[in-house]
Design a protein around this motif. Structure first.
Motif, PDB file in Angstrom:
ATOM      1  N   UNK A 103     106.895   6.233 -30.364  1.00 58.51           N
ATOM      2  CA  UNK A 103     106.327   7.131 -29.223  1.00 58.51           C
ATOM      3  C   UNK A 103     105.454   6.219 -28.466  1.00 58.51           C
ATOM      4  N   UNK A 104     104.954   6.540 -27.221  1.00 60.42           N
ATOM      5  CA  UNK A 104     104.201   5.685 -26.490  1.00 60.42           C
ATOM      6  C   UNK A 104     102.973   5.587 -27.042  1.00 60.42           C
ATOM      7  N   UNK A 105     102.085   4.768 -26.567  1.00 57.90           N
ATOM      8  CA  UNK A 105     100.654   4.495 -27.201  1.00 57.90           C
ATOM      9  C   UNK A 105      99.807   5.975 -26.975  1.00 57.90           C
ATOM     10  N   UNK A 106      99.404   6.429 -28.233  1.00 54.06           N
ATOM     11  CA  UNK A 106      98.752   7.496 -27.822  1.00 54.06           C
ATOM     12  C   UNK A 106      97.485   7.770 -28.538  1.00 54.06           C
ATOM     13  N   UNK A 107      97.135   6.674 -29.144  1.00 50.46           N
ATOM     14  CA  UNK A 107      95.635   6.509 -29.796  1.00 50.46           C
ATOM     15  C   UNK A 107      94.504   6.699 -29.062  1.00 50.46           C
ATOM     16  N   UNK A 108      93.118   6.854 -29.609  1.00 54.60           N
ATOM     17  CA  UNK A 108      92.186   6.933 -28.699  1.00 54.60           C
ATOM     18  C   UNK A 108      91.818   5.720 -27.727  1.00 54.60           C
ATOM     19  N   UNK A 126     111.273  18.029 -25.500  1.00 54.81           N
ATOM     20  CA  UNK A 126     110.093  17.544 -25.032  1.00 54.81           C
ATOM     21  C   UNK A 126     109.128  18.009 -26.000  1.00 54.81           C
ATOM     22  N   UNK A 127     109.119  19.209 -26.781  1.00 56.54           N
ATOM     23  CA  UNK A 127     108.140  19.451 -27.853  1.00 56.54           C
ATOM     24  C   UNK A 127     108.072  18.504 -28.931  1.00 56.54           C
ATOM     25  N   UNK A 128     109.454  18.021 -29.416  1.00 52.81           N
ATOM     26  CA  UNK A 128     109.457  17.223 -30.472  1.00 52.81           C
ATOM     27  C   UNK A 128     108.796  15.911 -29.921  1.00 52.81           C
ATOM     28  N   UNK A 129     109.248  15.470 -28.720  1.00 54.64           N
ATOM     29  CA  UNK A 129     108.338  14.014 -28.344  1.00 54.64           C
ATOM     30  C   UNK A 129     107.081  14.216 -28.198  1.00 54.64           C
ATOM     31  N   UNK A 130     106.560  15.193 -27.704  1.00 53.99           N
ATOM     32  CA  UNK A 130     105.028  15.688 -27.560  1.00 53.99           C
ATOM     33  C   UNK A 130     104.522  15.613 -29.115  1.00 53.99           C
ATOM     34  N   UNK A 131     105.203  16.182 -29.920  1.00 51.58           N
ATOM     35  CA  UNK A 131     104.824  16.118 -31.350  1.00 51.58           C
ATOM     36  C   UNK A 131     104.674  14.708 -32.054  1.00 51.58           C
ATOM     37  N   UNK A 132     105.626  13.833 -31.505  1.00 49.58           N
ATOM     38  CA  UNK A 132     105.830  12.653 -31.915  1.00 49.58           C
ATOM     39  C   UNK A 132     104.599  11.720 -31.510  1.00 49.58           C
ATOM     40  N   UNK A 133     104.267  12.159 -30.287  1.00 46.74           N
ATOM     41  CA  UNK A 133     102.982  11.536 -29.714  1.00 46.74           C
ATOM     42  C   UNK A 133     101.778  12.029 -30.058  1.00 46.74           C
ATOM     43  N   UNK A 141     102.242  12.824 -36.665  1.00 42.76           N
ATOM     44  CA  UNK A 141     103.322  12.576 -35.566  1.00 42.76           C
ATOM     45  C   UNK A 141     104.537  12.446 -36.189  1.00 42.76           C
ATOM     46  N   UNK A 142     104.953  12.410 -37.243  1.00 45.06           N
ATOM     47  CA  UNK A 142     106.163  12.518 -38.069  1.00 45.06           C
ATOM     48  C   UNK A 142     106.375  12.140 -39.330  1.00 45.06           C
ATOM     49  N   UNK A 143     105.370  11.580 -39.898  1.00 41.42           N
ATOM     50  CA  UNK A 143     105.527  10.867 -41.339  1.00 41.42           C
ATOM     51  C   UNK A 143     104.389  10.988 -41.876  1.00 41.42           C
ATOM     52  N   UNK A 144     104.587  10.937 -43.324  1.00 42.26           N
ATOM     53  CA  UNK A 144     103.160  10.915 -44.153  1.00 42.26           C
ATOM     54  C   UNK A 144     103.453   9.716 -44.966  1.00 42.26           C
ATOM     55  N   UNK A 145     102.423   8.844 -45.295  1.00 36.05           N
ATOM     56  CA  UNK A 145     102.515   8.003 -46.553  1.00 36.05           C
ATOM     57  C   UNK A 145     101.582   8.364 -47.805  1.00 36.05           C
ATOM     58  N   UNK A 146     102.154   8.062 -48.926  1.00 37.48           N
ATOM     59  CA  UNK A 146     101.373   8.417 -50.011  1.00 37.48           C
ATOM     60  C   UNK A 146     101.327   7.242 -51.259  1.00 37.48           C
ATOM     61  N   UNK A 147     100.556   7.328 -52.109  1.00 40.60           N
ATOM     62  CA  UNK A 147     100.472   6.725 -53.096  1.00 40.60           C
ATOM     63  C   UNK A 147      99.963   7.350 -54.479  1.00 40.60           C
ATOM     64  N   UNK A 148     100.758   6.962 -55.492  1.00 45.69           N
ATOM     65  CA  UNK A 148     100.443   7.848 -56.863  1.00 45.69           C
ATOM     66  C   UNK A 148     100.005   6.882 -57.833  1.00 45.69           C
ATOM     67  N   UNK A 149      99.305   7.197 -58.704  1.00 44.59           N
ATOM     68  CA  UNK A 149      98.835   6.437 -59.832  1.00 44.59           C
ATOM     69  C   UNK A 149      98.463   7.492 -60.810  1.00 44.59           C
ATOM     70  N   UNK A 150      98.591   7.018 -62.281  1.00 47.58           N
ATOM     71  CA  UNK A 150      98.346   7.538 -63.458  1.00 47.58           C
ATOM     72  C   UNK A 150      98.444   6.426 -64.661  1.00 47.58           C
TER      73      UNK A 150
END
Lengths: 976, 332
Positions: free
Chosen positions: A812-817, B26-33, B90-99
């Motif tokens: 996506x285009x630049x969108x940050x602050x 467009x909604x998806x692209x807006x969500x991605x941004x 915007x479309x993903x998340x990252x995670x780390x798990x420890x135990x």
């Protein structure tokens, strides 16, 4: 066997009560006196009484030891023959006193009156009298004769089993002999001729036949390499006018000190024939080498010097035989040395220069012109090893290579710890030098502990070589060890490190730091080294006493200074030994040069020799560091300081050049990446010019977009470089390796999705292929843009780099602050992807934009996809599918500057950044994936970055974690 | 179709044609941004499928692509090993798990999926799916001979034996005794972009061999627990053959792969394996010219000292070669 006739030259004359012989009318009364004479030498050897306390304490033993003279005894001599000889004589009616005396002594009877017995009161009673012009004389003379042998042992063993060689045997009042020597002594000698007048004399002697053994003496000394009067002339070159110029600093050394050697002399009968033979490994004072640029004073060869004057006197370095005060080895008469028969003791002064094999002083004597020599004195010299040694070559080990390097003219140099490190990861301006010691971000030195792993970089180790000193003088209520520094400009940390791991605090974890040796290195407490002296802890000193390799302190600079660090041993309130380590602490930026490539602003270029890091300390090579994008002039100071420190602590001894360039164009410069990329190619010219006249090897380190500057300089301006380290290079890989140029349409994440179904020959990135030389449009590509670079380049990249992280598709285009603009994910990919697409962070140059026109309110592409895919090359040359701006692009004649602008702003790369992947090369060591080199784990583990090596981690992440990268640079670059 | 609908369609088509982004809605692209809400349940199990309770979770949402906006949350899994989390992304998340007694794991979950209908009412869809993530447990980490090899290859074009237990080339080039691996290096180098490098890694005994595997890069235990029984091949050939403009052949063990090896195989008279030893070599396996006179190889290997034990799980604190700063192998 020796026959000795010894004259009572030094016998004290006493006057006794009148004798029975002769009238005593009108004579001066005789004074009753104690018979205390010892013959023939008035030498009284008495035992030293040492107060013994119960129980004996170390103090009392040491105090007693100081009283020792190195003479033990008494021991009996082995007498072979003992007899007492009496001579008597009487004369009267002589015409004159001489006749009377001659008659009395000439006709005397003589005989042995006793044997096997030594008479205690031998001597004579004599007199001359007159009456009515007639003279009489009497003479009574009692003499001991002893044939004896001195004790035969040549080694003496103390009750504790310590052995000492015996230098000579002092037999009471008889003289000095060798062990086992057989002597025939007849003493006293006959009385002298009396004067020709009425006189009665009576002299008695008491003999001391006890034998005392003079042992070889051992002296502990310090090498004379300090600067007692701080006149920048080391003491071995000071005080005797070595430069021949009267009235300047080297004439005197106030405050200096030579140990005195008090030589107990044998009896000197005839100073003209009594010879001294002096043997030692001499260092002639006039052999001192005067300093030259780049070198310091150096003593001549040899271990020590003997002087006839003390250190503080105005001395002359010539031998005394030439009018000077220096006593070189040689043979001299007592007369030449100014000694007389009255001389009991002779004081000379010792100056130890360096330790050598068999350091000793030997003095022998002879009375027969040198045919036979007897040992007078032997002194073995042991250097007290007391030293402070820094890690001079910063290779993390303190060893012989670091010894004796810090001198007055060439002190150990380091920087003030005035950045503001915290924890494991730098933040904001924490690496900027010049923080104050107050405020919200105070300088690290103002804290009383190490401020996290990031702060470890700002410490240097020194080794206190005190094991021998502590063995001789353990700390106690009266013996103390102190460190001082006249400006209080250093702080220290106790460690349990050994000198061979002195630098391990930088790269190894450990919980052996701090006053109790139980703190982690990165949080250990620091203590101030004060002007008046900071007492070293007994716990620390005990470690040194138990292990000679211990004794490492970590030091940080807390202010500018040129005064030395001083180590002192105090005893009973006075300094008895002192050692200095010359030191120079100053701002970090005084340790390297600076080149400013900006059109305005920033620190001015400074190419002179750094004030606190002279070129004489370098290996002659030059290492340059070019920062990356979006680094202000002020931030560049932090970058350069940090990179210098990391190279330094990795062993680099090359001349460092910090640089700054205008990679932050634009008010919101992060949105003007392409413009800055274009500017980088322009700055390359100036960069090349700045390096043109610099001599020595050239090694360049460049970070991120700084690689565009350097690569451009090498390619476009033929900059000559020995080695070039690309660090997280923000340059498309295809610029170096043409095969990285990816024109596939499937899973090509550098292809904008809007062009996915367009043939590759319609793209802006491939448009150059439609042309051939000399048409300049052939240059409008990143592919093979820098072919000259690879021959000298090392690609240090990180597969975890977040700036170069590739979105698996069109991001996506630049969108940050926007204000302030923050770094975005996939930033590098985005700035390539939005060339020609407009919007924040994009450009309106060519790129992935479509050529089109307005039809009413509608923007219509000039080509449909189908039309574009069937267009001929001729058509595409003159009527491109992509957005046809700038117009300069559509000419066969394009200047180099314009071409650079076009590719930077308008031609998208079709490969990832070199900073995130390797380049296929035949050489194993040309690629380095930093993300795979974390020998100590990582200082970050949580989302979103987890344990990735990020774009600026080579600076931000504590050196503890990143040291392997810098060691690789130093090794591969041969910077050490 | 009425004019309104037709016009709308045309407008949409025009909008898409000028839109900076892909052909997604467009909604998806807006969500991605600018982000949309998403919720997911991460269900953590160990390698046997057993839920892992009280695992420490660190999750990062990305309300925008700006790192400064990253929304990091922390928590623990419940008794079912589940951790439910909602945020804007915007479309993903990252995670780390420890135990403790488990190997740390990182990962990414995609809410956005290209060309799928993944957004509804500004919420990523499906809403709150359960995504199972394996957090490998410590089973039986062993002491092994583990080494980072960075060494000259003694010869070119002829085999050089490497003793994995000794960590050195076999005589006469080193102190090794048994050639577990035979390394053959060929090179023809014209210039820096025109060359052919080839590395053959071969095994000595019958039924010795190597097999390639993909690293489980999300876990800090990159390999499988146990070496397979079958599937080994006698040798592996790695090649880089290129010119300036063409990659003719490129076969590598890169940083996402590793090798499992079987060596010192002893067979009975029927050809059955009586004894063998196992281990692994993590990629990348790097090789090439070191200087004018030498070529070199670089790889990290783990050799299980116990015959017939196929366990590949290494205990970094018990390296049978000992530990020095330079040689430390910290990866299990």
């Amino acid at each position: 066997m020796k026959t000795i006739i010894l004259h009572p030259f030094i016998a004290r004359q006493v006057f006794l009560y009148p004798l029975l012989f002769g009238a005593m009318v009108g004579f001066a009364p005789m004074i009753q006196a104690e018979i205390t004479n010892y013959y023939p030498f008035n030498r009284h050897i008495r035992p030293v009484a040492i107060e013994a306390s119960s129980p004996l304490s170390a103090v009392s033993i040491r105090r007693g030891a100081q009283e020792l003279t190195g003479i033990v005894g008494p021991f009996p001599v082995i007498t072979n023959t003992v007899e007492c000889v009496l001579q008597t004589g009487l004369a009267w009616q002589q015409p004159d006193p001489l006749s009377a005396w001659v008659a009395a002594t000439g006709s005397q009877t003589r005989g042995v009156i006793s044997t096997n017995q030594i008479q205690n009161e031998v001597g004579w009673m004599s007199g001359i009298r007159t009456n009515s012009d007639r003279w009489g004389a009497f003479h009574w003379f009692l003499q001991n004769r002893i044939v004896f042998q001195t004790p035969t042992q040549t080694v003496w063993y103390s009750p504790q089993g310590v052995s000492n060689e015996i230098v000579r045997v002092l037999v009471g009042s008889l003289g000095d002999f060798e062990p086992g020597e057989i002597c025939d002594s007849q003493s006293p000698a006959p009385p002298p001729l009396l004067p020709h007048t009425c006189l009665t004399t009576q002299t008695f002697f008491r003999a001391d036949f006890n034998a005392y053994l003079r042992l070889v003496e051992t002296r502990w000394v310090l090498p004379h390499v300090q600067d007692a009067d701080t006149d920048c002339i080391p003491d071995f070159a000071d005080g005797f006018n070595i430069d021949g110029i009267a009235g300047n600093s080297d004439d005197k050394t106030p405050g200096d000190f030579f140990p005195a050697l008090n030589i107990l002399l044998p009896p000197i009968e005839d100073p003209g024939t009594f010879l001294f033979r002096i043997v030692y490994t001499a260092s002639d004072p006039l052999d001192v080498i005067l300093p030259t640029p780049g070198s310091d004073f150096q003593p001549g060869p040899g271990a020590l010097r003997l002087w006839l004057k003390s250190a503080q006197a105005l001395r002359n370095g010539l031998p005394f035989t030439l009018g000077g005060d220096y006593l070189p080895p040689g043979t001299y008469s007592a007369q030449e040395l100014g000694l007389t028969p009255d001389s009991f003791e002779w004081t000379i002064y010792l100056e130890m220069i360096r330790s050598g094999a068999g350091d000793s002083i030997r003095i022998d004597w002879s009375t027969d012109g040198g045919t036979r020599w007897r040992s007078m004195e032997r002194i073995n010299l042991c250097m007290i090893k007391m030293d402070m040694v820094p890690d001079w070559n910063h290779d993390r080990t303190i060893n012989d290579a670091d010894q004796n390097k810090a001198t007055t003219n060439n002190p150990f140099r380091f920087w003030i710890n005035d950045d503001n490190d915290v924890g494991d990861i730098a933040e904001d301006d924490s690496d900027q030098p010049g923080h104050w010691n107050w405020g919200t971000s105070p300088a690290d030195y103002s804290n009383d502990g190490i401020d996290g792993r990031c702060d470890l970089l700002d410490f240097f180790p020194i080794w206190l070589d005190l094991n021998q000193a502590l063995t001789l003088l353990p700390p106690s209520r009266t013996v103390q060890y102190k460190l001082s520094q006249s400006n209080s400009a250093v702080r220290a940390v106790y460690t349990d490190l050994s000198k061979d791991q002195a630098g391990s605090f930088l790269i190894s974890a450990g919980k052996t730091y701090g006053p109790l040796f139980n703190q982690n290195s990165y949080e250990a407490g620091t203590f101030e080294i004060t002007r008046s002296g900071t007492l070293l802890s007994n716990d620390f000193l005990d470690k040194i006493r138990n292990n000679a390799n211990k004794g490492i302190l970590l030091m940080e600079g807390s202010g500018p200074t040129t005064s030395p660090l001083v180590l002192e041993i105090w005893k009973d309130g006075s300094v008895i030994f002192k050692k200095e380590m010359p030191l120079c602490i100053d701002d970090i930026e005084k340790m390297y040069r600076w080149i400013n490539l900006r059109p305005s602003g920033g620190q001015p270029t400074s190419t002179n020799e750094p004030v606190n890091n002279p070129d004489s300390l370098s290996n002659g090579k030059n290492v340059f560091f070019m920062h990356g994008f979006n680094v202000t002039a002020e931030s560049a100071r932090g970058w350069n300081a940090e990179i210098f420190k990391r190279l330094y602590q990795s062993g680099s001894q090359s001349r460092f050049w910090g640089m700054t360039w205008e990679g932050d164009i634009g008010m919101l410069n992060a949105l003007h990446y392409q413009e800055n990329a274009a500017n980088a190619l322009s700055v390359a010219s100036n960069f090349n010019a700045q390096l043109h006249d610099i001599t020595g090897e050239t090694i360049i380190l460049a970070h991120s977009l700084g690689n565009m500057v350097v690569s451009g300089a090498i390619q476009d301006y033929s900059l000559s470089v020995n080695k070039y380290f690309m660090l997280d290079a923000a340059v498309a890989t295809e610029s170096y390796d043409p095969t990285a140029f990816n024109i596939t349409t499937r899973d090509n994440y550098m292809l904008h999705s809007a062009w996915a179904d367009y043939n590759s020959n319609t793209w802006c990135s491939t448009w150059f292929k439609l042309f051939s030389s000399p048409d300049d449009r052939i240059k409008l590509t990143w592919q093979d843009r820098f072919p000259s670079v690879l021959s000298v380049a090392y690609n240090f990249y990180s597969s975890g780099d977040e700036v170069f992280e590739v979105y698996p598709g069109t991001p996506s285009p630049f969108s940050g602050g926007i204000i302030p603009f923050h770094l975005e994910r996939h930033a590098w990919q985005k700035q390539e992807m939005f060339k020609g697409r407009g919007g924040p962070g994009g450009t309106d140059w060519a790129g992935w934009g479509f050529a089109g026109h307005w039809e009413g309110d509608d923007w219509v592409h000039n080509y449909t996809m189908a039309d574009a895919n069937i267009a001929s090359d001729d058509t595409l040359r003159t009527n491109a599918v992509f957005w046809q701006e700038p117009m300069t692009m559509f000419s066969s004649n394009i200047s180099a500057q314009a071409a650079n602008d076009i590719i930077a702003r308008g031609v998208p790369a079709l490969s990832y950044a070199a900073g995130v992947q390797n380049i296929l090369l035949p050489d194993l060591n040309r690629n380095y994936n930093a993300n795979d080199h974390k020998p100590n784990g990582w200082g970050r583990s949580a989302a979103p970055y987890n344990d990735r090596w990020l774009h600026s981690d080579l600076r931000d992440m504590a050196y503890f974690y990143t040291h392997d990268l810098f060691e690789q640079i130093v090794t591969k670059g041969e910077l050490q | 179709m009425n004019r309104f609908v037709a016009g709308t369609i045309i407008l949409i088509l025009c909008y898409l044609s000028v839109c900076n982004l892909s052909a997604a809605s467009p909604e998806i692209e807006k969500a991605r941004q600018y982000g949309a809400r998403g919720q997911v349940t991460l269900r953590i199990t160990d390698s046997t499928g057993k839920p892992v309770e009280n695992a420490l979770m660190s999750v990062a949402f990305f309300p925008s692509d700006s790192y400064a906006d990253t929304d990091v949350r922390a928590g623990q899994t419940d008794t079912n090993g589940c951790f439910c989390i909602e945020g804007k992304t915007v479309g993903d998340l990252t995670f780390s798990i420890t135990k403790s007694n488990h190997y740390a794991t990182t990962g990414k979950y995609w809410f956005y999926r290209k060309e799928e209908n993944c957004l509804l009412n500004n919420r990523w869809q499906p809403w709150n799916p359960t995504n199972t993530v394996v957090l490998k447990e410590h089973r039986n980490p062993l002491p092994m001979y583990a080494k980072n090899v960075d060494a000259f290859i003694p010869t070119q074009d002829t085999p050089s034996g490497f003793d994995l237990e000794f960590g050195d080339w076999v005589a006469p080039y080193g102190k090794g005794k048994k050639a577990d691996l035979l390394i053959i290096y060929h090179a023809k180098i014209e210039d820096i972009l025109n060359f052919s490098n080839q590395l053959v890694i071969a095994c000595n005994n019958k039924l010795d061999g190597l097999q390639r595997a993909r690293k489980e890069i999300e876990s800090s235990l990159l390999s499988t627990y146990e070496a397979p029984i079958d599937g080994y091949q006698q040798q592996m050939v790695l090649t880089i053959n290129r010119t300036k403009h063409t990659i003719i052949m490129h076969e590598e063990i890169g940083d996402k792969e590793y090798l499992i090896f079987r060596t010192r195989t002893v067979l009975d008279e029927k050809g059955n394996i009586v004894s063998a030893q196992y281990g692994k070599i993590y990629g990348p396996i790097e090789y090439g010219r070191a200087d004018e006179n030498h070529s070199a190889i670089r790889f990290t290997y783990y050799f299980n000292p116990t015959a017939n034990d196929r366990n590949l799980e290494f205990d970094p604190s018990r390296n049978l070669f000992g530990q020095t700063d330079k040689q430390r192998v910290y990866q299990p």
